[in-house]
Design a protein around this motif. Structure first.
Motif, PDB file in Angstrom:
ATOM      1  N   ASP A  95       0.840  -1.181   0.000  1.00 50.67           N
ATOM      2  CA  ASP A  95       0.000   0.000   0.000  1.00 50.67           C
ATOM      3  C   ASP A  95       0.881   1.240   0.000  1.00 50.67           C
ATOM      4  OD1 ASP A  95      -1.484   2.175   1.864  1.00 50.67           O
ATOM      5  OD2 ASP A  95      -2.918   1.055   0.657  1.00 50.67           O
ATOM      6  N   ALA A  96       0.418   2.303  -0.703  1.00 49.99           N
ATOM      7  CA  ALA A  96       1.232   3.507  -0.845  1.00 49.99           C
ATOM      8  C   ALA A  96       1.582   4.113   0.505  1.00 49.99           C
ATOM      9  CB  ALA A  96       0.488   4.524  -1.713  1.00 49.99           C
ATOM     10  N   SER A  97       0.635   4.134   1.456  1.00 50.14           N
ATOM     11  CA  SER A  97       0.920   4.751   2.747  1.00 50.14           C
ATOM     12  C   SER A  97       1.995   3.984   3.501  1.00 50.14           C
ATOM     13  CB  SER A  97      -0.356   4.838   3.590  1.00 50.14           C
ATOM     14  OG  SER A  97      -0.846   3.556   3.893  1.00 50.14           O
ATOM     15  N   ALA A  98       1.988   2.656   3.374  1.00 51.84           N
ATOM     16  CA  ALA A  98       3.019   1.854   4.031  1.00 51.84           C
ATOM     17  C   ALA A  98       4.395   2.162   3.451  1.00 51.84           C
ATOM     18  CB  ALA A  98       2.701   0.372   3.881  1.00 51.84           C
ATOM     19  N   ARG A  99       4.455   2.394   2.138  1.00 54.28           N
ATOM     20  CA  ARG A  99       5.724   2.730   1.507  1.00 54.28           C
ATOM     21  C   ARG A  99       6.212   4.101   1.993  1.00 54.28           C
ATOM     22  NH1 ARG A  99       8.576  -1.018  -1.101  1.00 54.28           N
ATOM     23  NH2 ARG A  99       9.239   0.434  -2.716  1.00 54.28           N
ATOM     24  N   ILE A 100       5.291   5.031   2.170  1.00 54.38           N
ATOM     25  CA  ILE A 100       5.677   6.361   2.651  1.00 54.38           C
ATOM     26  C   ILE A 100       6.167   6.273   4.094  1.00 54.38           C
ATOM     27  CG2 ILE A 100       4.843   8.695   3.148  1.00 54.38           C
ATOM     28  CD1 ILE A 100       2.857   8.261   0.801  1.00 54.38           C
ATOM     29  N   VAL A 101       5.506   5.465   4.907  1.00 55.48           N
ATOM     30  CA  VAL A 101       5.968   5.251   6.281  1.00 55.48           C
ATOM     31  C   VAL A 101       7.398   4.723   6.277  1.00 55.48           C
ATOM     32  CG1 VAL A 101       5.630   3.876   8.369  1.00 55.48           C
ATOM     33  CG2 VAL A 101       3.678   4.901   7.247  1.00 55.48           C
ATOM     34  N   GLY A 102       7.672   3.776   5.379  1.00 53.63           N
ATOM     35  CA  GLY A 102       9.023   3.249   5.274  1.00 53.63           C
ATOM     36  C   GLY A 102      10.027   4.333   4.920  1.00 53.63           C
ATOM     37  N   ALA A 103       9.647   5.217   4.005  1.00 48.51           N
ATOM     38  CA  ALA A 103      10.551   6.308   3.612  1.00 48.51           C
ATOM     39  C   ALA A 103      10.779   7.284   4.773  1.00 48.51           C
ATOM     40  CB  ALA A 103       9.972   7.053   2.414  1.00 48.51           C
ATOM     41  N   LEU A 104       9.773   7.444   5.627  1.00 53.86           N
ATOM     42  CA  LEU A 104       9.893   8.363   6.757  1.00 53.86           C
ATOM     43  C   LEU A 104      10.807   7.829   7.848  1.00 53.86           C
ATOM     44  CD1 LEU A 104       6.181   9.513   7.122  1.00 53.86           C
ATOM     45  CD2 LEU A 104       8.129  11.077   6.950  1.00 53.86           C
ATOM     46  N   TYR A 105      10.674   6.554   8.153  1.00 60.02           N
ATOM     47  CA  TYR A 105      11.278   6.034   9.384  1.00 60.02           C
ATOM     48  C   TYR A 105      12.308   4.932   9.179  1.00 60.02           C
ATOM     49  CZ  TYR A 105       7.311   8.641  11.162  1.00 60.02           C
ATOM     50  OH  TYR A 105       6.407   9.635  11.426  1.00 60.02           O
ATOM     51  N   LEU A 141       8.340   6.045  -4.555  1.00 57.20           N
ATOM     52  CA  LEU A 141       8.725   7.146  -3.685  1.00 57.20           C
ATOM     53  C   LEU A 141       9.874   6.835  -2.722  1.00 57.20           C
ATOM     54  CD1 LEU A 141       5.330   8.866  -2.835  1.00 57.20           C
ATOM     55  CD2 LEU A 141       7.353   9.959  -3.831  1.00 57.20           C
ATOM     56  N   PRO A 142       9.907   5.677  -2.045  1.00 58.17           N
ATOM     57  CA  PRO A 142      11.008   5.452  -1.097  1.00 58.17           C
ATOM     58  C   PRO A 142      12.384   5.570  -1.742  1.00 58.17           C
ATOM     59  CG  PRO A 142       9.259   3.877  -0.712  1.00 58.17           C
ATOM     60  CD  PRO A 142       8.913   4.590  -1.983  1.00 58.17           C
ATOM     61  N   ASP A 143      12.580   4.943  -2.906  1.00 61.10           N
ATOM     62  CA  ASP A 143      13.878   5.033  -3.576  1.00 61.10           C
ATOM     63  C   ASP A 143      14.156   6.456  -4.040  1.00 61.10           C
ATOM     64  OD1 ASP A 143      14.404   2.383  -3.158  1.00 61.10           O
ATOM     65  OD2 ASP A 143      13.771   1.727  -5.148  1.00 61.10           O
ATOM     66  N   LEU A 144      13.113   7.135  -4.559  1.00 63.16           N
ATOM     67  CA  LEU A 144      13.295   8.514  -5.015  1.00 63.16           C
ATOM     68  C   LEU A 144      13.710   9.414  -3.864  1.00 63.16           C
ATOM     69  CD1 LEU A 144      13.019  10.882  -6.995  1.00 63.16           C
ATOM     70  CD2 LEU A 144      10.572  10.917  -6.479  1.00 63.16           C
ATOM     71  N   VAL A 167      14.333  17.481  -2.743  1.00 59.58           N
ATOM     72  CA  VAL A 167      13.841  16.695  -1.607  1.00 59.58           C
ATOM     73  C   VAL A 167      12.443  17.176  -1.211  1.00 59.58           C
ATOM     74  CG1 VAL A 167      14.188  16.164   0.843  1.00 59.58           C
ATOM     75  CG2 VAL A 167      16.139  16.117  -0.733  1.00 59.58           C
ATOM     76  N   ALA A 168      12.286  18.503  -1.139  1.00 56.03           N
ATOM     77  CA  ALA A 168      10.979  19.060  -0.765  1.00 56.03           C
ATOM     78  C   ALA A 168       9.899  18.625  -1.739  1.00 56.03           C
ATOM     79  CB  ALA A 168      11.069  20.584  -0.712  1.00 56.03           C
ATOM     80  N   ARG A 169      10.207  18.680  -3.029  1.00 54.05           N
ATOM     81  CA  ARG A 169       9.197  18.315  -4.013  1.00 54.05           C
ATOM     82  C   ARG A 169       8.885  16.826  -3.953  1.00 54.05           C
ATOM     83  NH1 ARG A 169      11.030  22.746  -8.585  1.00 54.05           N
ATOM     84  NH2 ARG A 169       9.102  23.951  -8.383  1.00 54.05           N
ATOM     85  N   GLY A 170       9.857  16.013  -3.601  1.00 59.04           N
ATOM     86  CA  GLY A 170       9.574  14.597  -3.402  1.00 59.04           C
ATOM     87  C   GLY A 170       8.607  14.374  -2.253  1.00 59.04           C
ATOM     88  N   TRP A 171       8.811  15.107  -1.152  1.00 57.55           N
ATOM     89  CA  TRP A 171       7.917  14.967  -0.007  1.00 57.55           C
ATOM     90  C   TRP A 171       6.555  15.592  -0.271  1.00 57.55           C
ATOM     91  CZ3 TRP A 171       8.347  11.358   3.240  1.00 57.55           C
ATOM     92  CH2 TRP A 171       9.590  10.897   3.663  1.00 57.55           C
ATOM     93  N   VAL A 172       6.509  16.631  -1.125  1.00 54.96           N
ATOM     94  CA  VAL A 172       5.210  17.164  -1.536  1.00 54.96           C
ATOM     95  C   VAL A 172       4.410  16.076  -2.251  1.00 54.96           C
ATOM     96  CG1 VAL A 172       4.075  18.731  -3.174  1.00 54.96           C
ATOM     97  CG2 VAL A 172       5.839  19.601  -1.644  1.00 54.96           C
ATOM     98  N   LEU A 173       5.063  15.353  -3.152  1.00 50.71           N
ATOM     99  CA  LEU A 173       4.382  14.260  -3.848  1.00 50.71           C
ATOM    100  C   LEU A 173       3.928  13.182  -2.872  1.00 50.71           C
ATOM    101  CD1 LEU A 173       6.384  13.628  -7.145  1.00 50.71           C
ATOM    102  CD2 LEU A 173       4.015  14.360  -6.918  1.00 50.71           C
ATOM    103  N   ALA A 174       4.782  12.849  -1.914  1.00 56.22           N
ATOM    104  CA  ALA A 174       4.409  11.838  -0.921  1.00 56.22           C
ATOM    105  C   ALA A 174       3.180  12.291  -0.135  1.00 56.22           C
ATOM    106  CB  ALA A 174       5.580  11.573   0.023  1.00 56.22           C
ATOM    107  N   THR A 175       3.132  13.579   0.206  1.00 55.35           N
ATOM    108  CA  THR A 175       1.978  14.111   0.928  1.00 55.35           C
ATOM    109  C   THR A 175       0.727  14.061   0.065  1.00 55.35           C
ATOM    110  OG1 THR A 175       3.492  15.638   2.063  1.00 55.35           O
ATOM    111  CG2 THR A 175       1.137  16.057   2.272  1.00 55.35           C
ATOM    112  N   GLU A 176       0.883  14.414  -1.217  1.00 54.04           N
ATOM    113  CA  GLU A 176      -0.261  14.371  -2.138  1.00 54.04           C
ATOM    114  C   GLU A 176      -0.857  12.966  -2.191  1.00 54.04           C
ATOM    115  OE1 GLU A 176      -1.621  16.866  -3.875  1.00 54.04           O
ATOM    116  OE2 GLU A 176      -0.102  18.211  -4.701  1.00 54.04           O
ATOM    117  N   VAL A 177      -0.006  11.953  -2.293  1.00 58.05           N
ATOM    118  CA  VAL A 177      -0.490  10.568  -2.360  1.00 58.05           C
ATOM    119  C   VAL A 177      -1.188  10.196  -1.058  1.00 58.05           C
ATOM    120  CG1 VAL A 177       0.206   8.148  -2.527  1.00 58.05           C
ATOM    121  CG2 VAL A 177       1.246   9.852  -4.040  1.00 58.05           C
ATOM    122  N   ALA A 178      -0.576  10.553   0.079  1.00 58.66           N
ATOM    123  CA  ALA A 178      -1.177  10.238   1.377  1.00 58.66           C
ATOM    124  C   ALA A 178      -2.529  10.920   1.540  1.00 58.66           C
ATOM    125  CB  ALA A 178      -0.231  10.645   2.503  1.00 58.66           C
TER     126      ALA A 178
END
Length: 406
Positions: A95-105, A141-144, A167-178
């Motif tokens: 799931d996309a949110s799980a991948r974003i969590v992985g990128a965060l932590y 997203l995690p690799d990016l 980096v900021a724009r990558g996290w903007v995209l991650a936020t958009e998906v979330a």
């Protein structure tokens, strides 16, 4: 009761009620008790005991309310203690949110690259978002983000500031998906985006990050603070004589107008949208070069009309959104994601007006231009409302089956 009516009765937004119904948000104890009180539910009915026992004999007038109760209780029971959606989809993909969590932590072992290559990777990710391929983007997203952060950490001076912007724009995209999937991981992702944007020194990137952070603030029940953030950032960008900063400022005013409307601040919402419309009109004849184009939104008349639909629906005057919907041609909207947003906003507008057939037509349009959009929690809840509406609409049951509603 509509989602908005229930939300007003217990201090939640209509969006939050939708998330609860879809099983994606677990209310705290006090809001949970307010929801139970508003729906005349017993404590057992809200997930701490046996399932709710519904009355056997109900009048036709009570049927819709009972169905909404059933849906809400089912959503609360399905939520459990987890703050994130399940970590795997039915197809077995993360799931996309799980991948974003992985990128965060989780620390990524990704190697750095050149700024040019990083820009190309970011462009590919942006294309996935605008094409509404959120699952693919979530996986990438995690690799990016790991590559962007590794690249930034090896640089210094002006090159490091540029990397901070990526980096900021990558996290903007991650936020958009979330935000699309109503995941609470949007808040820490937006915080990362804003921190990197501030380090970049780029006002445009700062504006992009402020916009997604403000949306998370609105979703968290802080619309006034969100509007204040958007106003201040837009004012700062408007002082810049460049076309791109002014265009970003216009999009921030649109977001602020919708946020104020969600908070039922009618005068402020209309004032902000009028200001945004004026800013868009001043930019109408400006051709923004592709190299400096906005990241996920644009400042066009069609975009302003799209926001007018959402603002009037949120204010409880959806009939005033009809003229704006009528003059938008979907081909005017530049991406599948924007066309899907048009379908979504029209579906909500017609739903508030009680026109089930046009609501379904708008949902079908959304499915055709961006199939992943109709699987979002908010649209699945809207499909569920149609499925249990007193007026049967041909095709709704099939849509519900395709999107996992029934």
């Amino acid at each position: 009761m509509t989602q908005a009516q229930l939300g007003r009765a217990c201090g939640y937004s209509a969006s939050a009620i939708s998330r609860i119904e879809a099983g994606l948000l677990q209310p705290a104890e006090q809001p949970l008790l307010l929801i139970a009180k508003a729906l005349h539910l017993s404590l057992d009915a809200i997930g701490v005991g046996r399932p709710a026992s519904l009355a056997r004999d109900v009048t036709p007038d009570q049927e819709d309310a009972m169905l909404r109760r059933q849906l809400l209780v089912a959503g609360m029971a399905a939520t459990g203690a987890s703050m994130f959606p399940p970590s795997a989809t039915a197809a077995g993909r993360p799931d996309a949110s799980a991948r974003i969590v992985g990128a965060l932590y989780e620390t990524s072992a990704t190697a750095p690259t050149s700024l040019r290559q990083l820009a190309q990777l970011l462009g590919t990710a942006r294309a996935q978002f605008t094409a509404a391929r959120y699952q693919d983007l979530g996986e990438a997203l995690p690799d990016l983000l790991g590559t962007a952060q590794a690249t930034r950490d090896m640089l210094s001076g002006r090159a490091r500031e540029e990397a901070h912007a990526y980096v900021a724009r990558g996290w903007v995209l991650a936020t958009e998906v979330a935000l699309k999937i109503h995941s609470d991981v949007a808040w820490p992702a937006a915080d990362r985006a804003l921190a990197a944007a501030q380090s970049s020194g780029d006002p445009v990137v700062h504006g992009e990050a402020a916009r997604v952070l403000a949306i998370t603030m609105r979703r968290a029940g802080r619309p006034a603070a969100a509007v204040d953030l958007l106003r201040r950032t837009a004012d700062s960008l408007s002082r810049d004589h460049g076309d791109v900063p002014r265009a970003v400022a216009a999009t921030l005013l649109m977001t602020a107008a919708y946020t104020a409307a969600c908070g039922q601040r009618r005068g402020e919402a209309l004032e902000l949208m009028t200001g945004a419309g004026d800013a868009v009109d001043r930019l109408a004849d400006v051709r923004i070069r592709p190299a400096t184009a906005l990241f996920t939104v644009d400042a066009t008349r069609a975009q302003a009309d799209l926001y007018w639909i959402g603002v009037h629906t949120a204010l409880g005057t959806p009939d005033e959104g009809i003229p704006y919907a009528a003059r938008i041609e979907s081909a005017q909207l530049p991406t599948a994601e924007r066309r899907a947003r048009y379908g979504t906003d029209c579906a909500r507008m017609w739903h508030h007006l009680g026109d089930h057939r046009r609501t379904f037509a708008a949902l079908r349009f959304t499915e055709q231009v961006a199939p992943e959009e109709v699987r979002r929690p908010a649209l699945r809840a809207l499909t569920a409302d149609l499925l249990y509406a007193p007026v049967a609409v041909a095709g709704v049951r099939e849509l519900a089956a395709r999107t996992g509603v029934a």
